[in-house]
Write a protein that holds these residues in place. Structure first.
Motif, PDB file in Angstrom:
ATOM      1  N   UNK A  83       0.759  -1.152   0.146  1.00 38.35           N
ATOM      2  CA  UNK A  83       0.081  -0.104  -0.032  1.00 38.35           C
ATOM      3  C   UNK A  83       0.758   1.088   0.028  1.00 38.35           C
ATOM      4  N   UNK A  84       1.857   1.351   1.025  1.00 35.12           N
ATOM      5  CA  UNK A  84       2.776   2.487   1.162  1.00 35.12           C
ATOM      6  C   UNK A  84       3.582   2.743  -0.195  1.00 35.12           C
ATOM      7  N   UNK A  85       4.043   1.520  -0.824  1.00 35.47           N
ATOM      8  CA  UNK A  85       5.000   1.842  -2.128  1.00 35.47           C
ATOM      9  C   UNK A  85       4.143   2.361  -3.279  1.00 35.47           C
ATOM     10  N   UNK A  86       2.863   1.615  -3.366  1.00 29.92           N
ATOM     11  CA  UNK A  86       2.009   1.952  -4.463  1.00 29.92           C
ATOM     12  C   UNK A  86       1.751   3.308  -4.491  1.00 29.92           C
ATOM     13  N   UNK A  87       1.054   3.893  -3.220  1.00 28.19           N
ATOM     14  CA  UNK A  87       0.863   5.309  -2.914  1.00 28.19           C
ATOM     15  C   UNK A  87       1.820   6.084  -3.290  1.00 28.19           C
ATOM     16  N   UNK A  88       3.084   5.786  -3.193  1.00 28.64           N
ATOM     17  CA  UNK A  88       4.350   6.751  -3.564  1.00 28.64           C
ATOM     18  C   UNK A  88       4.710   6.556  -4.810  1.00 28.64           C
ATOM     19  N   UNK A  89       4.366   5.480  -5.621  1.00 24.46           N
ATOM     20  CA  UNK A  89       4.655   5.391  -6.996  1.00 24.46           C
ATOM     21  C   UNK A  89       3.731   4.232  -7.565  1.00 24.46           C
ATOM     22  N   UNK A  90       2.852   4.647  -8.193  1.00 21.64           N
ATOM     23  CA  UNK A  90       1.769   3.824  -8.720  1.00 21.64           C
ATOM     24  C   UNK A  90       2.117   2.756  -9.760  1.00 21.64           C
ATOM     25  N   UNK A  91       3.328   2.937 -10.382  1.00 20.37           N
ATOM     26  CA  UNK A  91       3.913   2.036 -11.380  1.00 20.37           C
ATOM     27  C   UNK A  91       4.635   0.971 -10.947  1.00 20.37           C
ATOM     28  N   UNK A  92       4.999   0.843  -9.661  1.00 14.91           N
ATOM     29  CA  UNK A  92       5.936  -0.191  -8.989  1.00 14.91           C
ATOM     30  C   UNK A  92       5.127  -1.683  -8.994  1.00 14.91           C
ATOM     31  N   UNK A  93       6.002  -2.600  -9.602  1.00 18.42           N
ATOM     32  CA  UNK A  93       5.611  -3.935  -9.582  1.00 18.42           C
ATOM     33  C   UNK A  93       6.061  -4.749  -8.311  1.00 18.42           C
TER      34      UNK A  93
END
Length: 421
Positions: free
Chosen positions: A164-174
């Protein structure tokens, strides 16, 4: 094989009972041994005289059947449950009838917190001596990873927090998520398997190992020597996000980056695109402001140079030099004219003196010049000795000249005025 017995071969094979007896004999020779492991199964039914346990090696996929008196379990100072670390003392037995190996124990000692911490300290000292904690071995994290490997418990809060935190910071991360038990006897082998898979994946740029907080026993897998060495050998940077801020398993020291919590790990691995964009915009504004200031400063410098007299009226310098040259020319002309005037006056004086002293003036006063002309070279005479009788002479006076022949000479004393008598 006893002495005198036929050799074992395809022609003289052993019966199964012979092999079983020999194995039992060899194993019984081992005697009493101390063994450390983790209990994964406890079966102590009421009314039975034997308890059946399974002892597992935490660092390898190996287990051993253990039997004991149920009273050993009841008399333990610390309740023994599945997952407990224990040290047992017993004799290995090989049951020839079933061909199985078990350990008959007569003593079971739970491994307490102090003992666990002491073992962790020994492992810590060993790995530190080998340089596995050296900061020079730490690999830098990629700035903006496209694929992040995540090892965590199935549907755990740590997994949800990181994603959740990583996606909120950068939506393109996989994410490539490897789910594994994060405590208990099966944790280390499962984590090792997931770690090997993610480290071999060329698209995974960083690996996060995460779980929530827990007791010392719960976090033991993350201080396991086998896991620590596997993390040290990874080619992919590894982030340790185990527990909360006070928790410090040895994985924190071996990993390339230690995060206080799984949320902190997500923030360390994935930059905040909004914050980075704002920082870039701030830098652009600062650069533009600095550039404008530089241009304004250079313009002021140029204006200052243009305002200087030498640049505002470049011909002024020429005019000043021209005036100097004109002044020098006038001074030179006056000096030349003065010199010419002085020389002209001197010339006039000399000419007057020359005219006064010249032969024409002398002739005008009544004097005459006598030249003898009968010699090879006519020449003026200054003595009567040069004029013998019969000599031909030319007498020059002020208004002309006459020719004459000497018939006589007379030596006479000159008069006071210097004329001949």
């Amino acid at each position: 094989m006893t002495s005198g017995a036929p050799p074992n071969s395809a022609d003289t094979p052993w019966p199964v009972r012979t092999l079983s007896l020999k194995l039992a004999d060899w194993i019984h020779r081992l005697g009493q041994v101390w063994v450390e492991g983790q209990l994964t199964q406890i079966n102590a039914r009421p009314g039975t005289r034997t308890a059946f346990l399974t002892l597992r090696d935490p660092a390898a996929d190996l287990s051993l059947s253990v039997t004991c008196d149920p009273n050993l379990l009841r008399r333990s100072e610390i309740p023994l449950t599945e997952g407990s670390r224990v040290v047992v003392y017993g004799r290995p037995n090989f049951y020839t009838g079933r061909g199985t190996l078990s350990l008959r124990v007569t003593d079971i000692r739970p491994v307490g917190i102090g003992q666990l911490l002491a073992r962790i300290e020994r492992i810590k000292g060993l790995l530190a001596a080998e340089g596995l904690f050296d900061a020079r071995r730490k690999r830098p994290l990629p700035f903006l990873p496209h694929t992040v490997g995540l090892i965590t418990g199935r549907s755990s809060a740590a997994q949800r927090d990181v994603v959740a935190v990583a996606t909120a910071r950068w939506s393109s991360v996989r994410f490539r998520i490897g789910e594994a038990p994060v405590q208990g006897p099966t944790a280390v082998p499962a984590i090792l398997d997931q770690l090997a898979v993610l480290d071999a994946d060329p698209e995974v740029e960083v690996i996060i190992i995460a779980r929530g907080g827990g007791s010392v026993e719960d976090l033991l897998p993350f201080s396991d020597e086998t896991l620590l060495r596997a993390v040290a050998d990874c080619r992919t940077p590894v982030v340790s996000a185990i527990g909360h801020e006070p928790d410090n398993p040895l994985l924190d020291l071996v990993a390339d980056v230690r995060a206080a919590t799984p949320t902190d790990a997500a923030k360390r691995v994935v930059p905040d695109v909004a914050a980075e964009t704002a920082a870039i915009e701030t830098l652009r504004n600062r650069n533009a402001h600095a550039l404008r200031n530089w241009v304004a400063r250079e313009l002021r410098t140029v204006e200052g140079l243009r305002a200087r007299p030498v640049l505002s009226r470049p011909q002024r310098l020429i005019d000043e030099q021209r005036a100097v040259i004109d002044r020098f020319r006038a001074d030179l002309r006056r000096a030349v004219d003065h010199h010419l005037t002085v020389e002209q006056h001197r010339h006039t004086q000399l000419a007057a003196r020359l005219a006064t002293l010249g032969p024409a003036q002398t002739l005008a006063r009544g004097y005459a010049v006598v030249q003898r002309i009968d010699d090879a070279a006519p020449h003026a005479v200054g003595s009567v000795d040069q004029l013998p009788p019969g000599a031909r002479v030319r007498i020059r006076v002020a208004d002309g000249a006459v020719g004459a022949v000497v018939d006589s000479t007379d030596t006479a004393t000159p008069d006071p005025e210097g004329t001949a008598s």
